[in-house]
Design an enzyme around this catalytic site. Structure first.
Site, short mmCIF file in Angstrom:
data_model
loop_
_atom_site.label_atom_id
_atom_site.label_comp_id
_atom_site.label_asym_id
_atom_site.label_seq_id
_atom_site.Cartn_x
_atom_site.Cartn_y
_atom_site.Cartn_z
N ASP A 10 -2.92 -38.16 -38.20
CA ASP A 10 -2.36 -38.30 -36.85
C ASP A 10 -2.99 -39.55 -36.25
OD1 ASP A 10 -1.01 -37.46 -34.39
OD2 ASP A 10 -3.00 -36.97 -33.64
N SER A 11 -2.45 -39.97 -35.11
CA SER A 11 -3.03 -41.11 -34.41
C SER A 11 -4.41 -40.78 -33.85
CB SER A 11 -2.12 -41.51 -33.25
OG SER A 11 -2.10 -40.46 -32.29
N CYS A 73 2.02 -35.80 -36.92
CA CYS A 73 2.23 -36.67 -35.76
C CYS A 73 3.74 -36.87 -35.63
CB CYS A 73 1.54 -38.01 -35.99
SG CYS A 73 1.82 -39.21 -34.68
N GLU A 154 -7.12 -37.37 -25.36
CA GLU A 154 -8.14 -38.00 -26.22
C GLU A 154 -9.46 -38.18 -25.46
OE1 GLU A 154 -8.27 -39.12 -29.50
OE2 GLU A 154 -6.30 -38.32 -30.01
N CYS A 187 4.84 -33.49 -29.49
CA CYS A 187 3.69 -34.35 -29.79
C CYS A 187 2.55 -33.41 -30.12
CB CYS A 187 3.34 -35.21 -28.58
SG CYS A 187 1.74 -36.04 -28.72
N HIS A 189 -0.50 -33.55 -29.80
CA HIS A 189 -1.57 -33.42 -28.80
C HIS A 189 -1.23 -32.35 -27.76
CE1 HIS A 189 -2.88 -37.31 -30.40
NE2 HIS A 189 -3.96 -37.26 -29.65
N1 DGL Z 1 0.02 -36.72 -31.87
C1 DGL Z 1 0.94 -37.83 -31.80
C2 DGL Z 1 2.39 -37.31 -31.84
O1 DGL Z 1 2.61 -36.18 -32.28
C3 DGL Z 1 0.55 -38.65 -30.64
C4 DGL Z 1 0.99 -39.96 -30.60
C5 DGL Z 1 0.26 -41.04 -29.88
O2 DGL Z 1 -0.75 -41.48 -30.39
O3 DGL Z 1 0.80 -41.53 -28.88
O4 DGL Z 1 3.33 -37.98 -31.48
#
Ligand code: DGL
Length: 269
Positions: A10-11, A73, A154, A187, A189
């Protein structure tokens, strides 16, 4: 049987929201996780940048001898899934959007008003609408991007007035004007603010793709005779910035079990 670990990425820390479900439903499976905490968020970046970062990470996971790559992600799934599937034809690459789309089609009818929330990238390329249409047509789907959620999460700003205001900023009129009754957390997150969303909008039916992806992982592994059994591999979490919030999340999820945390960074070419 295949005892190699599954590679997740993931990011940042969002993809970690899939791991408790994996541990619950597929406890034999071990993982290598990569969170790009130094370069998060991805969702407001150019698609070419997201692709470059994702290929670096997938190459890294492949170098760790993973048996499958799970894109935990939505942003990367919506922009890079086909690319990564083509690049690694020898192992399964699983994205998070299709399993969630299948669930939406299963539980919703034309009577429902479905709201998809996600990053700018995921929402602008209509990834959910397209994926749902493959399973069912005639559904009412509205979507909106909530770009401030990921940076706040984050930072660990979750149960806080700033988060409440941000949720209301993006969702109050979206939910009212579109009569939303079903909300998809598009998302990874966002499950981390699910309680805050539910507090503000208690009547919503919430769909969490972080849970839905597990059945797909099981099916792909099972169909290919790749389920693990008694693997001695130690779960390993890599991040490009070992932030306190990332470490706290891992400690909370894996309290009492063995795991390894390590730093890994990439050059920006
Ligand atoms: N967890 C990522 C997603 O599902 C987040 C993306 C981000 O870094 O903006 O899209």
């Amino acid at each position: 049987m295949d005892n190699r670990p599954i590679g997740f990425f993931d990011s940042g820390l969002g993809g970690l929201t899939t791991i408790p479900y994996l541990a619950q439903y597929l406890p034999e499976e071990k993982i290598v996780y990569f969170g790009d905490t130094a370069r998060t968020p991805y969702g407001s970046k150019a698609v070419s940048t997201i692709r470059q970062f994702s290929m670096q990470i997938a190459d890294f996971l492949k170098s760790k001898n993973v048996k499958m790559i799970v894109i935990a992600c939505n942003t990367v799934t919506s922009t890079c899934l086909q690319l990564l599937k083509q690049k690694y034809p020898d192992i399964p690459v699983v994205g998070i959007i299709d399993p969630a789309a299948k669930k939406i089609a299963e539980v919703c009818t034309g009577e429902n008003h479905i709201g998809i929330i996600g990053t700018k990238a995921t929402i602008s390329n209509m990834a959910y609408e397209t994926a749902v249409r493959n399973y069912k047509t005639g559904l009412n789907i509205s979507s909106t991007a909530c770009p401030i959620f990921v940076p706040l999460i984050e930072e660990g700003i979750v149960s806080d007035d700033i988060m409440t205001l941000s949720i209301k900023h993006y969702l109050d009129s979206f939910i009212t004007e579109n009569s939303i009754d079903t909300l998809v957390l598009g998302c990874t997150h966002y499950p981390l603010i699910r309680k805050e969303i539910e507090k503000l909008y208690p009547n919503l039916n919430i769909i969490d793709p972080s849970k839905e992806i597990i059945e797909r992982i099981y099916r792909v592994l099972s169909d290919n005779d790749m389920l693990a059994k008694d693997s001695s591999f130690e779960n390993t979490f890599y991040a490009s910035d070992l932030s306190d919030n990332f470490l706290n999340m891992i400690n909370t999820i894996f309290e009492g079990s063995n795991f390894r945390v390590a730093f890994k960074s990439f050059d920006i070419k």
